[in-house]
Design a protein around this motif. Structure first.
Motif, PDB file in Angstrom:
ATOM      1  N   ILE A  64      18.194   5.159  -4.944  1.00 23.14           N
ATOM      2  CA  ILE A  64      16.849   4.567  -4.904  1.00 23.14           C
ATOM      3  C   ILE A  64      15.868   5.695  -5.232  1.00 23.14           C
ATOM      4  O   ILE A  64      15.671   6.598  -4.415  1.00 23.14           O
ATOM      5  CB  ILE A  64      16.519   3.985  -3.510  1.00 23.14           C
ATOM      6  N   ASN A  65      15.327   5.655  -6.430  1.00 22.29           N
ATOM      7  CA  ASN A  65      14.349   6.672  -6.836  1.00 22.29           C
ATOM      8  C   ASN A  65      12.986   6.011  -6.968  1.00 22.29           C
ATOM      9  O   ASN A  65      12.843   5.038  -7.708  1.00 22.29           O
ATOM     10  CB  ASN A  65      14.735   7.257  -8.202  1.00 22.29           C
ATOM     11  N   ARG A  66      12.032   6.526  -6.224  1.00 19.53           N
ATOM     12  CA  ARG A  66      10.651   6.021  -6.328  1.00 19.53           C
ATOM     13  C   ARG A  66       9.882   7.049  -7.155  1.00 19.53           C
ATOM     14  O   ARG A  66       9.540   8.143  -6.660  1.00 19.53           O
ATOM     15  CB  ARG A  66      10.100   5.870  -4.904  1.00 19.53           C
ATOM     16  N   GLY A  93      20.369  -4.617  -5.530  1.00 19.38           N
ATOM     17  CA  GLY A  93      21.823  -4.435  -5.571  1.00 19.38           C
ATOM     18  C   GLY A  93      22.357  -4.007  -4.214  1.00 19.38           C
ATOM     19  O   GLY A  93      22.482  -4.808  -3.292  1.00 19.38           O
ATOM     20  N   VAL A  94      22.624  -2.699  -4.096  1.00 21.89           N
ATOM     21  CA  VAL A  94      23.230  -2.167  -2.862  1.00 21.89           C
ATOM     22  C   VAL A  94      22.249  -2.252  -1.670  1.00 21.89           C
ATOM     23  O   VAL A  94      22.675  -2.474  -0.527  1.00 21.89           O
ATOM     24  CB  VAL A  94      23.693  -0.700  -3.092  1.00 21.89           C
ATOM     25  N   GLY A  95      20.950  -2.100  -1.931  1.00 23.18           N
ATOM     26  CA  GLY A  95      19.950  -2.064  -0.852  1.00 23.18           C
ATOM     27  C   GLY A  95      20.029  -3.238   0.113  1.00 23.18           C
ATOM     28  O   GLY A  95      20.235  -3.047   1.324  1.00 23.18           O
ATOM     29  N   VAL A 145      22.348  -5.360   0.633  1.00 31.11           N
ATOM     30  CA  VAL A 145      23.665  -5.463   1.297  1.00 31.11           C
ATOM     31  C   VAL A 145      23.780  -4.404   2.399  1.00 31.11           C
ATOM     32  O   VAL A 145      24.420  -4.632   3.425  1.00 31.11           O
ATOM     33  CB  VAL A 145      24.822  -5.356   0.268  1.00 31.11           C
ATOM     34  N   THR A 146      23.129  -3.264   2.219  1.00 29.06           N
ATOM     35  CA  THR A 146      23.121  -2.233   3.271  1.00 29.06           C
ATOM     36  C   THR A 146      22.497  -2.803   4.554  1.00 29.06           C
ATOM     37  O   THR A 146      23.018  -2.611   5.652  1.00 29.06           O
ATOM     38  CB  THR A 146      22.319  -0.993   2.798  1.00 29.06           C
ATOM     39  N   VAL A 147      21.391  -3.515   4.401  1.00 33.03           N
ATOM     40  CA  VAL A 147      20.730  -4.112   5.580  1.00 33.03           C
ATOM     41  C   VAL A 147      21.670  -5.140   6.229  1.00 33.03           C
ATOM     42  O   VAL A 147      21.827  -5.173   7.456  1.00 33.03           O
ATOM     43  CB  VAL A 147      19.398  -4.792   5.174  1.00 33.03           C
TER      44      VAL A 147
HETATM   45  P1  NAD Z   1      21.842  13.577  -0.918  1.00 31.64           P
HETATM   46  O1  NAD Z   1      20.658  14.287  -1.480  1.00 31.64           O
HETATM   47  O2  NAD Z   1      22.298  13.857   0.454  1.00 31.64           O
HETATM   48  O3  NAD Z   1      23.070  13.832  -1.896  1.00 31.64           O
HETATM   49  C1  NAD Z   1      22.923  13.814  -3.278  1.00 31.64           C
HETATM   50  C2  NAD Z   1      24.274  13.984  -3.924  1.00 31.64           C
HETATM   51  O4  NAD Z   1      24.105  13.955  -5.331  1.00 31.64           O
HETATM   52  C3  NAD Z   1      24.955  15.307  -3.596  1.00 31.64           C
HETATM   53  O5  NAD Z   1      26.330  15.106  -3.424  1.00 31.64           O
HETATM   54  C4  NAD Z   1      24.697  16.150  -4.834  1.00 31.64           C
HETATM   55  O6  NAD Z   1      25.716  17.138  -5.039  1.00 31.64           O
HETATM   56  C5  NAD Z   1      24.725  15.087  -5.917  1.00 31.64           C
HETATM   57  N1  NAD Z   1      23.956  15.479  -7.105  1.00 31.64           N
HETATM   58  C6  NAD Z   1      22.689  15.936  -7.153  1.00 31.64           C
HETATM   59  N2  NAD Z   1      22.363  16.219  -8.421  1.00 31.64           N
HETATM   60  C7  NAD Z   1      23.428  15.922  -9.191  1.00 31.64           C
HETATM   61  C8  NAD Z   1      23.697  16.016 -10.573  1.00 31.64           C
HETATM   62  N3  NAD Z   1      22.783  16.456 -11.439  1.00 31.64           N
HETATM   63  N4  NAD Z   1      24.912  15.625 -11.017  1.00 31.64           N
HETATM   64  C9  NAD Z   1      25.845  15.168 -10.151  1.00 31.64           C
HETATM   65  N5  NAD Z   1      25.650  15.063  -8.827  1.00 31.64           N
HETATM   66  C10 NAD Z   1      24.447  15.445  -8.360  1.00 31.64           C
HETATM   67  O7  NAD Z   1      21.539  12.044  -1.123  1.00 31.64           O
HETATM   68  P2  NAD Z   1      22.144  10.765  -0.338  1.00 31.64           P
HETATM   69  O8  NAD Z   1      21.514  10.666   0.996  1.00 31.64           O
HETATM   70  O9  NAD Z   1      23.615  10.745  -0.483  1.00 31.64           O
HETATM   71  O10 NAD Z   1      21.530   9.591  -1.238  1.00 31.64           O
HETATM   72  C11 NAD Z   1      21.905   9.453  -2.602  1.00 31.64           C
HETATM   73  C12 NAD Z   1      21.095   8.356  -3.214  1.00 31.64           C
HETATM   74  O11 NAD Z   1      21.441   7.131  -2.586  1.00 31.64           O
HETATM   75  C13 NAD Z   1      19.586   8.511  -3.064  1.00 31.64           C
HETATM   76  O12 NAD Z   1      18.960   8.036  -4.210  1.00 31.64           O
HETATM   77  C14 NAD Z   1      19.260   7.614  -1.886  1.00 31.64           C
HETATM   78  O13 NAD Z   1      17.947   7.114  -1.932  1.00 31.64           O
HETATM   79  C15 NAD Z   1      20.258   6.509  -2.095  1.00 31.64           C
HETATM   80  N6  NAD Z   1      20.575   5.755  -0.879  1.00 31.64           N
HETATM   81  C16 NAD Z   1      20.524   4.415  -0.979  1.00 31.64           C
HETATM   82  C17 NAD Z   1      20.800   3.634   0.124  1.00 31.64           C
HETATM   83  C18 NAD Z   1      20.770   2.139  -0.027  1.00 31.64           C
HETATM   84  O14 NAD Z   1      20.674   1.438   0.954  1.00 31.64           O
HETATM   85  N7  NAD Z   1      20.887   1.628  -1.248  1.00 31.64           N
HETATM   86  C19 NAD Z   1      21.101   4.226   1.341  1.00 31.64           C
HETATM   87  C20 NAD Z   1      21.201   5.633   1.420  1.00 31.64           C
HETATM   88  C21 NAD Z   1      20.927   6.393   0.275  1.00 31.64           C
END
Ligand code: NAD
Length: 325
Positions: free
Chosen positions: A257-259, A304-306, A308-310
């Motif tokens: 999720i990138n804002r 998508g995943v968001g 379903v996470t809830v």
């Molecule tokens: P994090 O910052 O803890 O981890 C990021 C991961 O990406 C690390 O393993 C890092 O090594 C890898 N990474 C970074 N740059 C990279 C690159 N250029 N190439 C390959 N790998 C790279 O983040 P997180 O907490 O695991 O979250 C990841 C994403 O998932 C975020 O966008 C977050 O918002 C999203 N997220 C979504 C939900 C949801 O409900 N959909 C829940 C949690 C996190």
């Protein structure tokens, strides 16, 4: 090819219907699921999150209580509150809102939550159970990603599966969940920031799961440096995963999720909306439009995943209440 769009909202609704039935059954048996959210201090982002949790719980018949504690509370007092909730006969699930104030050791506080009431599935004991094949609850986002994948491609045996991201809350647990089947697991590769040739891995993936949050991280870093008065170049916020990095017919699950801003003007400033604020968009790590032409199925962001996470959080809450008995 035009990919099937995997509808996270529809899957979330299905899960919520099951949770509603389970919650009603528990309530009829006098064991109503009751989720207590612990919030230390005030935080606008957490407020949005707790409001969302309250609404989601209400929609499925789970009682929701927000325990608001002052920002100055000591860690020992917070641990005392958590011990009370662990012992409470009313509270069947506990969720700790992050971030905690700087004087707290978040890991220490999280570990104090009883694994039996850990609705986020993040306690080391619950994480450890993932290694051996799963316990009552598992982390919500990894479960959501795998649920969407399995509904799209039920037979994963031996499928080349590449996960991009190896965080404790997303990437690593996804790998553990996928490897749980003794004889029918996919072949899992986990890539991360130090991976040398990411495209070489993603191009051979039958299943690609991406959770890196790269453009958000670049945008946040740019803002931080700009605020500090540094002369920084407009960041490249293009998606980490382009169409050229996809194997034709792959299933793509985008967890990120990138804002980020919708674009930049000639001065390098984010374009504005009609209220004069930065015009923002929510996107994943995958170039959705282009990859949709090559993949066989893809999750949208948002939608998508968001959601379903809830739904998984609600499902875990009912599972904890059931297991507590
Ligand atoms: P994090 O910052 O803890 O981890 C990021 C991961 O990406 C690390 O393993 C890092 O090594 C890898 N990474 C970074 N740059 C990279 C690159 N250029 N190439 C390959 N790998 C790279 O983040 P997180 O907490 O695991 O979250 C990841 C994403 O998932 C975020 O966008 C977050 O918002 C999203 N997220 C979504 C939900 C949801 O409900 N959909 C829940 C949690 C996190």
């Amino acid at each position: 090819m035009s990919a099937k769009i995997i509808d996270g909202n529809a899957v979330a609704d299905e899960i919520k219907s099951r949770v509603t039935a389970d919650a009603a059954e528990l309530a009829n048996a006098g064991r109503k699921p009751h989720l207590t959210a612990v919030q230390v201090g005030e935080n606008p982002a957490s407020k949005i999150y707790t409001n969302m949790q309250a609404k989601a719980c209400e929609s499925v018949g789970i009682e929701y209580e927000l325990l608001n504690l002052p920002a100055e509370i000591s860690q020992d007092d917070l641990l005392g509150k958590i011990a009370e909730l662990n012992a409470s006969t009313e509270t069947t699930g506990i969720i700790l809102q992050m971030p905690l104030p700087a004087h707290m050791d978040a890991r220490r506080v999280q570990v104090a939550i009883s694994p039996a009431k850990d609705v986020e599935g993040m306690h080391p004991e619950n994480m450890g159970r993932l290694f051996y094949g799963g316990g009552t609850v598992s982390p919500c986002t990894p479960m959501a990603a795998v649920e969407l994948l399995k509904r799209t491609q039920p037979d994963l045996a031996g499928a080349e599966t590449v996960i991009v991201g190896h965080s404790e809350i997303v990437g690593k647990p996804i790998a553990m969940i996928l490897l749980q089947s003794p004889n029918a697991s996919p072949t899992v590769t986990v890539c991360h920031v130090a991976t040398k040739d990411l495209a070489a891995h993603t191009r051979r993936a039958d299943v690609l799961i991406v959770a890196a949050g790269v453009s958000q991280a670049r945008w946040s870093a740019y803002r931080r440096r700009k605020k500090a008065g540094e002369d920084v170049k407009t960041p490249d916020l293009s998606a980490l995963i382009s169409a050229e990095m996809i194997k034709p017919g792959a299933v793509v699950i985008d967890v990120a999720i990138n804002r980020i801003p919708k674009g930049f003007d000639d001065n390098g400033d984010p374009v504005k909306n009609d209220k004069g604020k930065n015009a923002m968009q929510t996107v994943g790590d995958v170039d959705f439009e282009a990859v949709s032409q090559i993949a066989s199925a893809i999750t949208p962001v948002p939608g998508g995943v968001g959601p379903v996470t809830v739904a998984m959080l609600l499902s875990n809450t009912v599972a904890c209440a059931k297991a507590i008995g």
